[in-house]
Design an enzyme around this catalytic site. Structure first.
Site: not given
Length: 403
Positions: A27, A81, A151, A170
């Site tokens: 990220h 996710h 998120h 997460d």
């Protein structure tokens, strides 16, 4: 060659994920300790796989699963996710477990179909789950909890009721590569969790608070938290939930963080004098040079600092490139309950401080006090002003930490 082995974390429940020893960037922030992608297999009358792993590691995950069951016999695949480090191996699993039901949130289904529309998504048997929905595996029951913006909009968690295990995806993770699987086997895991929160979940404090309240409303008891990254929380798992609450509320200490870069040493001299003024006033101070410290750790330090001093030299009438990059990174994470002091130096033309002020104003952040800049290099009166500013920032930090 021996096959990669799964790890039993409870009776009939196995970790079948992978460790990414060479992960150094995730990220956009540095992960010097590596990372992992966790997947979990539950064997009951029905067999469930919770999350998968990054596509490049699908073979390793499948080899672990085969040590326990034939993956073709998997009845349920839960995708908590959409992001590819968790869903990347879905096509490989669904090609084998052709009769499996794929469970996801409504936005999860939408995202998976958009991402994998050319990789078999049209043939997958979806079941959309909402908070409170349950599926019986036999002796065990899975309950689903929507965790919107923890998120991504599609984020969901899975709770195994009888064993009191929360598969949190997460949330509550860390980026560390280790052969150990549990928090009580690894040092500094809370610090790693804080770094993870600061760089992944910091913008979503409001949603984190709502999530913590939702878990309390559901009245679930948690004996273990199994995230999708890092180690499993089995030693007093509520402590990480409580920590998320503190971080989400933006709770701070009496602390000032000084962040800077420098070209010819002038801005560095200012930074050190500011730091010394803070120290003299009896407040903790941390100093971070942007090219000598990774930004992920800087963000972790920033979380409990109510006052942030940021310094930049001027280059081509603008702020230095590392300072500009960090401000973009920091403002995107949008930390709460902070006040900022900006300082810098210039030669034949200014611009760094003005540029930083524009960025802070654009992000709707608050200045602690008037900015400061010097021409060429700081002289004795400038250094005294820097130290005085440090003392002023320390007093502001004391007041902010009380509120």
């Amino acid at each position: 060659m021996d096959e990669p082995q799964p790890l039993k974390i409870a009776e009939g429940i196995y970790w079948v994920g992978v460790v990414d020893w060479n992960l150094r960037d995730f990220h956009g922030y540095e992960t010097p300790k590596g990372g992992s992608y966790n997947a979990y297999l539950i064997v009951d009358e029905k067999i469930a796989l919770i999350d998968t792993v990054k596509a490049s590691f699908s073979d390793e995950m499948l080899k672990r699963i085969r040590q326990i069951v034939d993956p073709a016999k998997i009845d349920y695949v839960i995708s908590n996710h959409v992001e590819m480090d968790h869903s990347g191996s879905l096509p490989a699993i669904m090609d084998i477990a052709t009769n499996a039901t794929l469970i996801a949130s409504a936005k999860g289904k939408s995202g998976l179909c958009e991402h994998y529309r050319e990789m078999g998504c049209d043939n997958w048997n979806f079941h959309v789950a909402k908070t409170g929905d349950e599926i019986k595996l036999g002796k065990r029951t899975l309950m689903f909890i929507e965790a919107t913006m923890l998120h991504w909009p599609d984020s969901m968690q899975t709770y195994l009721k009888e064993d009191k295990i929360l598969f949190s995806n997460d949330a509550f993770g860390q980026h560390i590569a280790t052969s150990k699987r549990f928090d009580d086997e690894v040092e500094d895991v809370m610090e790693d969790a804080a770094i993870y929160y600061a760089n992944i979940l910091l913008p979503f404090g409001g949603q984190v608070i709502k999530y913590v309240e939702k878990v309390k409303e559901l009245g679930i008891s948690i004996d273990m938290i199994a995230p999708a990254h890092g180690v499993i929380w089995r030693k007093e798992p509520p402590r990480i939930i409580e920590a998320y609450g503190r971080w989400a509320r933006g709770e701070t200490a009496q602390k000032v963080l000084v962040i800077y870069d420098t070209m010819w040493g002038s801005t560095e001299k200012m930074a050190m004098e500011i730091a010394e003024g803070v120290r003299e006033a009896g407040v903790e101070v941390r100093v971070r040079h942007l090219r000598k410290n990774d930004w992920s750790m800087t963000m972790k330090e920033l979380m409990d600092s109510p006052v942030i001093a940021i310094g930049s030299p001027t280059m081509n009438n603008k702020m230095f490139y590392t300072v500009a990059g960090f401000l973009t990174y920091m403002t995107g994470l949008h930390p709460k309950n902070k006040k900022y002091f900006l300082f810098g130096s210039y030669g034949w033309g200014g611009g760094a401080v003005k540029g930083m002020e524009k960025e802070i104003e654009s992000a709707r952040f608050e200045l602690a006090t008037e900015s400061m800049q010097v021409k060429f290099r700081p002289f004795e009166d400038d250094l005294k002003q820097c130290r005085d500013n440090g003392k002023r920032l320390a007093e502001i930090a004391k007041e902010e930490a009380k509120s």
